[in-house]
Scaffold this active site. Structure first.
Site, mmCIF file in Angstrom:
data_model
loop_
_atom_site.group_PDB
_atom_site.id
_atom_site.type_symbol
_atom_site.label_atom_id
_atom_site.label_comp_id
_atom_site.label_asym_id
_atom_site.label_seq_id
_atom_site.Cartn_x
_atom_site.Cartn_y
_atom_site.Cartn_z
ATOM 1 N N TYR A 60 0.870 -1.187 0.000
ATOM 2 C CA TYR A 60 0.000 0.000 0.000
ATOM 3 C C TYR A 60 0.905 1.235 0.000
ATOM 4 O O TYR A 60 1.489 1.599 1.016
ATOM 5 C CB TYR A 60 -0.901 0.031 1.232
ATOM 6 C CG TYR A 60 -1.995 -1.025 1.286
ATOM 7 C CD1 TYR A 60 -2.450 -1.678 0.144
ATOM 8 C CD2 TYR A 60 -2.599 -1.350 2.498
ATOM 9 C CE1 TYR A 60 -3.455 -2.629 0.209
ATOM 10 C CE2 TYR A 60 -3.615 -2.303 2.569
ATOM 11 C CZ TYR A 60 -4.032 -2.934 1.419
ATOM 12 O OH TYR A 60 -5.037 -3.882 1.490
ATOM 13 N N LEU A 210 -18.256 -1.230 3.011
ATOM 14 C CA LEU A 210 -18.999 -0.118 2.393
ATOM 15 C C LEU A 210 -18.839 -0.160 0.875
ATOM 16 O O LEU A 210 -19.117 0.831 0.188
ATOM 17 C CB LEU A 210 -18.499 1.221 2.937
ATOM 18 C CG LEU A 210 -18.694 1.399 4.447
ATOM 19 C CD1 LEU A 210 -18.091 2.714 4.919
ATOM 20 C CD2 LEU A 210 -20.174 1.339 4.799
ATOM 21 N N ARG A 212 -16.261 0.067 -0.784
ATOM 22 C CA ARG A 212 -15.270 1.089 -1.145
ATOM 23 C C ARG A 212 -15.897 2.481 -1.259
ATOM 24 O O ARG A 212 -15.501 3.305 -2.070
ATOM 25 C CB ARG A 212 -14.557 0.704 -2.424
ATOM 26 C CG ARG A 212 -13.839 -0.647 -2.276
ATOM 27 C CD ARG A 212 -13.466 -1.231 -3.593
ATOM 28 N NE ARG A 212 -12.846 -2.533 -3.449
ATOM 29 C CZ ARG A 212 -11.565 -2.755 -3.217
ATOM 30 N NH1 ARG A 212 -10.735 -1.752 -3.059
ATOM 31 N NH2 ARG A 212 -11.097 -3.972 -3.131
ATOM 32 N N GLY A 213 -16.921 2.702 -0.467
ATOM 33 C CA GLY A 213 -17.564 4.013 -0.432
ATOM 34 C C GLY A 213 -18.899 4.028 -1.162
ATOM 35 O O GLY A 213 -19.753 4.877 -0.904
ATOM 36 N N SER A 216 -21.752 3.847 1.171
ATOM 37 C CA SER A 216 -21.577 4.696 2.359
ATOM 38 C C SER A 216 -22.692 5.715 2.524
ATOM 39 O O SER A 216 -22.841 6.324 3.576
ATOM 40 C CB SER A 216 -20.237 5.431 2.282
ATOM 41 O OG SER A 216 -20.274 6.381 1.223
#
Ligand SMILES: NC(=O)c1ccc[n+]([C@@H]2O[C@H](COP(=O)([O-])OP(=O)(O)OC[C@H]3O[C@@H](n4cnc5c(N)ncnc54)[C@H](OP(=O)(O)O)[C@@H]3O)[C@@H](O)[C@H]2O)c1
Length: 335
Positions: A60, A210, A212-213, A216
Site C-alpha cells: 500500500y 462499504l 469502497r464508499g 456509504s
C-alpha cells in the site's frame, strides 16, 4: 457518546482483537490523495476509541502505509495494537501491479522489510494478499509458520482464497482469519467459503463493507475520481451500473433514516450481524468518517430490520462485478 468495540477471538490460534478494525489502505493508495496529518489523527482517534486492529499491506503505497502506521504509533504501547499485514503483491516503481510472489524466500524477505518499516519486532497477523498461482499454499504457510516459530509473527491469515485453499492451509498450521470482501452487495463467500472457514475454525476480517464508499451514502454520480483511484475502473462505479447501485443505496437510506442511523452505519452493522466470528474493517481515513463508522456499534438490527434490509438489497442485487476482470482472475475465492 461513543460505544467502545467489544473484543473478538478469531480462529483456532485465538487471535484476539477489537470487533471493528481500521483498514489503512486508503491513507496511502488507491482512493486518490489523502492527508497525512489527518490519516495519523484518524489512527489515533481509532486507538483512543478502542479500535485496536490496524490492517495494512507492504504494497500500500510501496511501504508508505507501514511508515505512516509507525509514525502514528510513536509513543503508544506496541501491545495495545494488533497489526495485520499483507504481502506478496509485486509492484513496479510507477505503482503498476506486476504479479504475486509468496514463495518462502519472498515471504521472509518481505517480513524483514516490514518489521523495519514498522520498527517492531513482531506482526500480529501476517498473510499473503492473494494465492500465488506458482507456489503451493503449503509452502507459503509453511514459511510463515517458521516465522511464527521464530517469534516474528503471532498468527497466520489468508486473503481472498477459496474453500480448498483454506483446507490445505489449515492442515499445515492454524489459521486465524480469512480477509475477504463482504458487504450487502458482495455476498459470494456465503455459499461455500464462509461455511468452510467456519468448519475449520477460521474467523473472517471483512473488507469493503462499504463497497469502497459506494454503500456509504456519501457517494454520488458526480463525484470525480482521479486516474489512481480504484473506483475509476471498478465495474460497480461505472455508468448504468452506478445508477443501479446508487438506487440500492437510496432504498437502504430509507431504512437507515427510520432507525435514526446513517447508510454507512447500517451497512457496517449488517456485516457485524453475520456472526461473532466476523470483524468488519472500515476504510476511514478522516476522523469524521471514523466517528460515523463507530456509530455502527450502537445500531442493533433485529429480525424485522434484517428482513427490510434483505428486501431492499437482496443478495446479488448489485450491477457489476466487485473487481475488473483482470483482478477477478487473481481471486482464488471466486474460482
Ligand atoms: N485483502 C484484500 O484483498 C483487501 C482489499 C481491499 C482492502 N483491504 C483492506 O480493507 C480495508 C477496508 O477496505 P476499503 O477501504 O475498501 O473499504 P470500505 O470501508 O468499504 O471503503 C472505504 C471508502 O469508503 C468511504 N467512506 C464513506 N463513509 C465512510 C465511513 N463512515 N467510514 C469509512 N469509510 C467511509 C471512504 O471515504 P473517503 O473517500 O471519504 O475517504 C473510503 O473511500 C482497507 O483499508 C484494507 O486495509 C483488503
Amino acid at each position: 457518546m461513543t460505544t467502545t468495540p467489544a473484543r473478538a477471538t478469531l480462529g483456532a490460534s485465538a487471535f484476539t482483537t477489537s470487533t471493528l478494525g481500521l483498514g489503512c489502505m486508503g491513507m496511502s493508495d488507491l482512493y486518490g490523495p489523502a492527508d497525512e496529518a489527518e490519516s495519523i489523527a484518524t489512527i489515533h482517534a481509532a486507538l483512543d476509541a478502542g479500535v485496536t486492529l490496524l490492517d495494512t499491506g507492504d504494497f500500500y503505497g510501496m511501504g508508505h502505509n507501514e511508515l505512516l502506521i509507525h509514525e502514528a504509533l510513536r509513543g503508544r504501547k506496541r501491545e495495545d495494537v494488533e497489526i495485520s499485514v499483507k504481502f506478496g503483491a509485486q509492484r513496479a516503481p510507477g505503482g503498476s501491479w506486476i504479479g504475486y510472489d509468496a514463495s518462502p524466500a519472498a515471504t521472509k524477505t518481505a517480513l524483514a522489510y516490514t518489521l523495519r518499516r514498522l520498527r517492531t519486532d513482531y506482526i500480529d497477523v501476517y498473510r499473503p494478499a492473494r494465492l500465488d498461482p506458482n507456489v503451493p499454499i503449503e509452502e507459503t504457510v509453511g514459511a510463515i509458520a517458521e516465522l511464527v516459530e521464530a517469534g516474528y509473527v503471532r498468527h497466520i491469515g489468508l486473503s481472498e482464497v477459496g474453500a480448498e485453499t483454506l483446507r490445505r492451509a489449515a492442515a499445515v498450521h492454524p489459521i486465524s482469519d480469512l480477509q475477504i470482501e463482504y458487504s450487502l452487495i458482495s455476498r459470494g463467500l456465503e455459499s461455500e467459503v464462509l461455511p468452510a472457514a467456519r468448519s475449520l475454525g477460521i474467523g473472517v476480517t471483512a473488507y469493503g463493507v462499504l463497497s469502497r464508499g459506494l454503500l456509504s451514502g456519501h457517494w454520488s454520480s458526480n463525484r470525480e475520481v482521479n486516474a489512481a483511484d480504484f473506483r475509476g475502473h471498478s465495474p460497480r462505479f461505472q455508468g448504468e451500473n452506478l445508477t443501479h447501485n446508487l438506487n440500492l443505496v437510496e432504498a437502504l437510506r430509507a431504512i437507515a433514516e427510520a432507525k435514526g442511523a446513517t447508510v454507512a452505519q447500517i451497512a457496517i452493522a449488517w456485516v457485524a450481524s453475520r456472526g461473532s466470528d466476523i470483524v468488519p474493517l472500515v476504510g476511514a481515513r478522516r476522523r469524521e468518517r471514523l466517528a460515523e463508522a463507530l456509530g455502527s456499534l450502537e445500531v442493533t438490527l433485529g429480525p424485522a430490520d434484517l428482513a427490510a434490509i434483505e428486501a431492499a438489497v437482496p443478495a446479488g442485487a448489485a450491477a457489476g462485478e466487485r473487481y475488473a476482470a483482470a483482478q477477478m482472475a487473481h481471486l482464488d475465492s471466486e474460482h
